[in-house]
Design a protein around this motif. Structure first.
Motif, short mmCIF file in Angstrom:
data_model
loop_
_atom_site.label_atom_id
_atom_site.label_comp_id
_atom_site.label_asym_id
_atom_site.label_seq_id
_atom_site.Cartn_x
_atom_site.Cartn_y
_atom_site.Cartn_z
N PRO A 257 -19.67 -6.25 -15.92
CA PRO A 257 -19.08 -7.57 -15.63
C PRO A 257 -17.56 -7.44 -15.56
CG PRO A 257 -20.54 -7.64 -17.56
CD PRO A 257 -20.25 -6.20 -17.26
N MET A 258 -16.94 -8.15 -14.64
CA MET A 258 -15.47 -8.16 -14.59
C MET A 258 -15.02 -9.60 -14.34
SD MET A 258 -15.09 -6.33 -10.86
CE MET A 258 -13.32 -6.51 -10.70
N GLN A 259 -13.78 -9.83 -14.43
CA GLN A 259 -13.25 -11.19 -14.25
C GLN A 259 -13.67 -11.71 -12.86
OE1 GLN A 259 -11.68 -12.90 -16.55
NE2 GLN A 259 -11.52 -14.68 -15.22
N GLY A 260 -14.56 -12.71 -12.85
CA GLY A 260 -14.92 -13.34 -11.58
C GLY A 260 -15.89 -12.55 -10.73
N ALA A 261 -16.43 -11.44 -11.29
CA ALA A 261 -17.40 -10.67 -10.47
C ALA A 261 -18.34 -9.91 -11.41
CB ALA A 261 -16.66 -9.68 -9.55
N LEU A 262 -19.40 -9.43 -10.84
CA LEU A 262 -20.40 -8.68 -11.60
C LEU A 262 -20.76 -7.42 -10.82
CD1 LEU A 262 -22.44 -8.80 -14.04
CD2 LEU A 262 -24.08 -9.80 -12.44
N ASN A 263 -20.73 -6.27 -11.51
CA ASN A 263 -21.14 -5.02 -10.87
C ASN A 263 -22.48 -4.59 -11.45
OD1 ASN A 263 -18.54 -3.83 -9.43
ND2 ASN A 263 -17.89 -4.78 -11.37
N TYR A 264 -23.40 -4.17 -10.59
CA TYR A 264 -24.59 -3.52 -11.13
C TYR A 264 -24.91 -2.30 -10.27
CZ TYR A 264 -27.36 -6.10 -7.59
OH TYR A 264 -27.86 -6.62 -6.42
N THR A 265 -25.52 -1.31 -10.93
CA THR A 265 -25.77 -0.03 -10.26
C THR A 265 -27.26 0.14 -10.01
OG1 THR A 265 -23.89 0.93 -11.42
CG2 THR A 265 -25.44 2.48 -10.41
N LEU A 266 -27.61 0.50 -8.80
CA LEU A 266 -29.00 0.82 -8.45
C LEU A 266 -29.13 2.32 -8.25
CD1 LEU A 266 -29.87 -1.89 -5.73
CD2 LEU A 266 -30.50 -1.87 -8.17
N ARG A 267 -30.29 2.86 -8.57
CA ARG A 267 -30.58 4.25 -8.19
C ARG A 267 -31.62 4.18 -7.08
NH1 ARG A 267 -31.39 5.92 -14.14
NH2 ARG A 267 -29.31 6.53 -14.86
N ARG A 268 -31.27 4.69 -5.91
CA ARG A 268 -32.17 4.63 -4.77
C ARG A 268 -32.65 6.04 -4.39
NH1 ARG A 268 -34.45 0.92 -4.77
NH2 ARG A 268 -34.99 0.91 -2.57
N PHE B 48 -31.57 13.38 -8.46
CA PHE B 48 -32.60 13.09 -7.46
C PHE B 48 -32.54 11.63 -6.98
CE2 PHE B 48 -34.78 17.03 -7.09
CZ PHE B 48 -34.77 17.65 -8.33
N SER B 49 -31.37 11.00 -7.10
CA SER B 49 -31.23 9.64 -6.55
C SER B 49 -29.81 9.43 -6.06
CB SER B 49 -31.53 8.60 -7.65
OG SER B 49 -30.55 8.68 -8.68
N GLU B 50 -29.64 8.38 -5.29
CA GLU B 50 -28.30 7.96 -4.86
C GLU B 50 -27.93 6.74 -5.70
OE1 GLU B 50 -27.41 10.58 -1.51
OE2 GLU B 50 -26.36 9.51 -3.12
N SER B 51 -26.84 6.83 -6.44
CA SER B 51 -26.39 5.67 -7.22
C SER B 51 -25.62 4.75 -6.28
CB SER B 51 -25.46 6.11 -8.36
OG SER B 51 -26.24 6.77 -9.33
N ARG B 52 -25.94 3.45 -6.31
CA ARG B 52 -25.25 2.48 -5.44
C ARG B 52 -24.73 1.37 -6.33
NH1 ARG B 52 -29.20 0.64 -1.34
NH2 ARG B 52 -28.76 2.74 -0.55
N ASN B 53 -23.43 1.13 -6.29
CA ASN B 53 -22.87 0.03 -7.08
C ASN B 53 -22.75 -1.21 -6.21
OD1 ASN B 53 -21.47 -1.00 -9.55
ND2 ASN B 53 -19.90 -1.42 -7.98
N ILE B 54 -23.22 -2.33 -6.73
CA ILE B 54 -23.15 -3.60 -6.00
C ILE B 54 -22.26 -4.55 -6.79
CG2 ILE B 54 -24.54 -5.57 -5.19
CD1 ILE B 54 -26.89 -3.44 -5.07
N CYS B 55 -21.24 -5.02 -6.14
CA CYS B 55 -20.28 -5.89 -6.82
C CYS B 55 -20.40 -7.30 -6.22
CB CYS B 55 -18.85 -5.36 -6.60
SG CYS B 55 -17.60 -6.42 -7.34
N ILE B 56 -20.71 -8.28 -7.05
CA ILE B 56 -20.95 -9.64 -6.56
C ILE B 56 -19.83 -10.57 -7.06
CG2 ILE B 56 -22.50 -11.62 -6.74
CD1 ILE B 56 -24.82 -9.87 -6.57
N GLN B 57 -19.21 -11.23 -6.14
CA GLN B 57 -18.20 -12.23 -6.50
C GLN B 57 -18.90 -13.41 -7.15
OE1 GLN B 57 -14.70 -11.92 -5.53
NE2 GLN B 57 -14.52 -13.53 -7.07
N LEU B 58 -18.50 -13.83 -8.36
CA LEU B 58 -19.18 -14.95 -9.03
C LEU B 58 -18.55 -16.29 -8.62
CD1 LEU B 58 -19.50 -13.37 -12.59
CD2 LEU B 58 -21.20 -13.47 -10.74
#
Ligand code: TXE
Length: 491
Positions: free
Chosen positions: A138-149, A481-491
């Protein structure tokens, strides 16, 4: 009795590739002989695959990923891994016999280490993927989450010393993370990989998830490494070969993990627990006839106990009698091939030329009957060689150990770190602060203290310097064995 009776799909003495859920001969129809090294007799004929076979396997992998497998859940993939583990366990004795006949290793070792560890690998990564978590920032005004694809399709290329142990170590996390795989075992040890393919079929794994292509490294192996639609390579084998694999894969920006050679130091201090250390160091030196990249092939002994430890060590080594690998009482089998036996023998001769003294072993044991032509060589101990001699610095990958006395920790570390490799080491001392101090300064990926090959599958496994690049094990495998993908969402 033919070992191939344990491979129901085999037709006569012909073993097949496994592509798209079907057992197939090579496109060319060409075959290669597969030998039982202890008897020097042909066990089977395997496909001599090439780029045409790899192309068919890539298409099968692509189809699997485009179908339900590409949308499978962590839980579904964990369930598949558990079914595989259970099926291997149900056939443990068959797998152990195949492994022992293919490699020349004692069947007791295959039954107690190789096959149980393969089962554990599948179970471990079933749990790892079922319970995996990633991160949220979590960051000020946004949220980051990481997926493994999933990355896509992986080429898994494995050596002859621990065939199923190492193939399962790569296959389990690769499919746990939703990839498809194309496995290429060593042409010297095709049998348990083929039995694993039968398990995938027995448990109704989706076709194309696990593909098996037999053949020579420079042909089938090279075709896998250079294929545009294989996005990652996990390789275990010799340092020279690893360099060739990297030279092909790196410019293609493939994910790449290299587990290569070793010339591992065993460092014994005068304050060690003497009896348990002798036991442990003999096993570290000669397990699997010294054909484990983690074996301690250089024995560094603090001078005050040098003669006493040397004599106790040699006495235990002399008790290792090469014999019939399928006899449950045998503790020391044959080497993987006559060629490898000749290589080890050449180093025993070189040891003398370099000024060493052979304290035991150094020659071919006289075995009679069906084993008289086998790839046997006595466990060999050499003293009197400088730490910079060829025998003391080059990887022999067989039952030959060099002894080196030392006077100080600094000298021990200088000898230990004085080679191009950096895979593993073991340190034997009852002084706790010394254990931490020395372990922190040994240049290797793994250090064992007062033990050897004690494995927690969560820890990072791999080497540095000429022993390889990357780590596998626990979350290290999930991330490789995966690709990490970070998704950052503006809250
Ligand atoms: O290795 P090779 P081997 C190392 C150990 C020893 C060696 C023994 O140091 O020297 O492996 O195994 C395929 N493109 N380790 O002799 O020849 C080959 O067909 C693509 C360290 O089998 O390197 C086989 O399947 N593939 C390790 C595999 O590579 C190629 C543990 C390995 O073959 C190829 C075990 C090519 N050009 C052994 N050439 C560790 N660190 O854990 C060959 N192959």
């Amino acid at each position: 009795m033919s070992a191939l009776r344990l491979l129901p799909h085999a037709q006569g003495n012909k073993v097949h590739n496994f592509i798209g859920g079907e057992f197939l001969p090579s496109a060319s129809g060409e075959t290669l002989p597969n030998l039982d090294p202890a008897r020097n007799e042909t066990l089977a004929l395997i496909p001599r695959s090439n780029a045409a076979d790899v192309q068919v396997a890539v298409q099968a992998a692509n189809s699997a990923r485009a179908a339900a497998w590409g949308k499978s859940s962590d839980a579904e993939r964990a369930d598949l891994l558990e079914r595989i583990a259970n099926r291997i366990e149900a056939r443990l004795d068959d797998f152990a016999e195949l492994e022992s006949r293919d490699t020349g290793k004692p069947i007791s070792l295959a039954k107690s280490v190789d096959i149980p560890r393969a089962i554990a690998n599948f179970r471990f990564f079933a749990g790892a993927v079922r319970h995996q978590s990633t991160s949220c920032h979590p960051m000020q005004g946004a949220l980051n989450y990481t997926l493994r694809r999933p990355v896509g399709t992986f080429g898994l290329i494995t050596p002859w010393n621990l065939p199923l142990y190492l193939l399962s170590w790569k296959t389990a996390p690769a499919i746990a993370m939703g990839n498809a795989v194309i496995a290429k075992p060593s042409e010297l040890t095709p049998l348990t990989a083929t039995a694993l393919a039968e398990v995938f079929k027995d448990v109704d794994a989706p076709a194309g998830v696990f593909n098996l292509v037999h053949g020579l490294g420079a042909e089938a192996g090279q075709a896998i490494v250079e294929h545009e639609q294989i996005q990652g390579i996990s390789f275990t084998g010799g340092t020279m070969t690893g360099g060739r694999v990297a030279a092909t894969a790196a410019p293609m920006f493939k994910k790449l993990s290299l587990e290569l050679g070793g010339k591992n130091p065993t460092v014994v201090f005068a304050d060690c627990d003497f009896e348990t250390t002798v036991e442990g160091v003999v096993r570290a030196a000669f397990a699997n006839q010294g054909q484990v990249c983690l074996c301690g092939s250089r024995l560094l002994i603090e001078r005050p106990i040098y003669e006493r430890f040397r004599d106790a060590f040699v006495e235990r080594v002399k008790a290792l009698k090469p014999g019939n690998p399928q006899d449950p009482a045998t503790s020391f089998g044959s080497l993987i091939s006559l060629g490898h036996r000749d290589k080890v023998e050449s180093y025993a001769k070189l040891a003398i030329e370099e000024g060493g003294t052979i304290l035991c072993g150094g020659k071919r044991p006289q075995l009679d009957g069906e084993f008289s032509e086998g790839a046997f060589f006595e466990p060999t101990v050499v003293e009197g060689l400088g730490p910079n001699s060829r025998c003391s610095t080059e990887e022999i990958f067989g039952p030959l150990v060099t002894l080196h006395p030392f006077d100080t920790e600094e000298e021990a570390l200088e000898i230990a770190n004085g080679v191009r490799y950096g895979l593993a080491a073991s340190v034997w001392t009852t002084n706790l602060s010394r254990a931490h101090r020395v372990s922190e300064r040994i240049e290797s990926g793994m250090v064992w203290v007062n033990t050897w090959l004690l494995r927690d599958l969560r820890v990072p496994f791999g080497g540095m310097k000429d022993s390889g690049v990357g780590r596998e094990g626990g979350r290290h495998s999930l991330e490789f064995f995966s690709e990490s993908r970070n998704i950052c969402i503006q809250l």
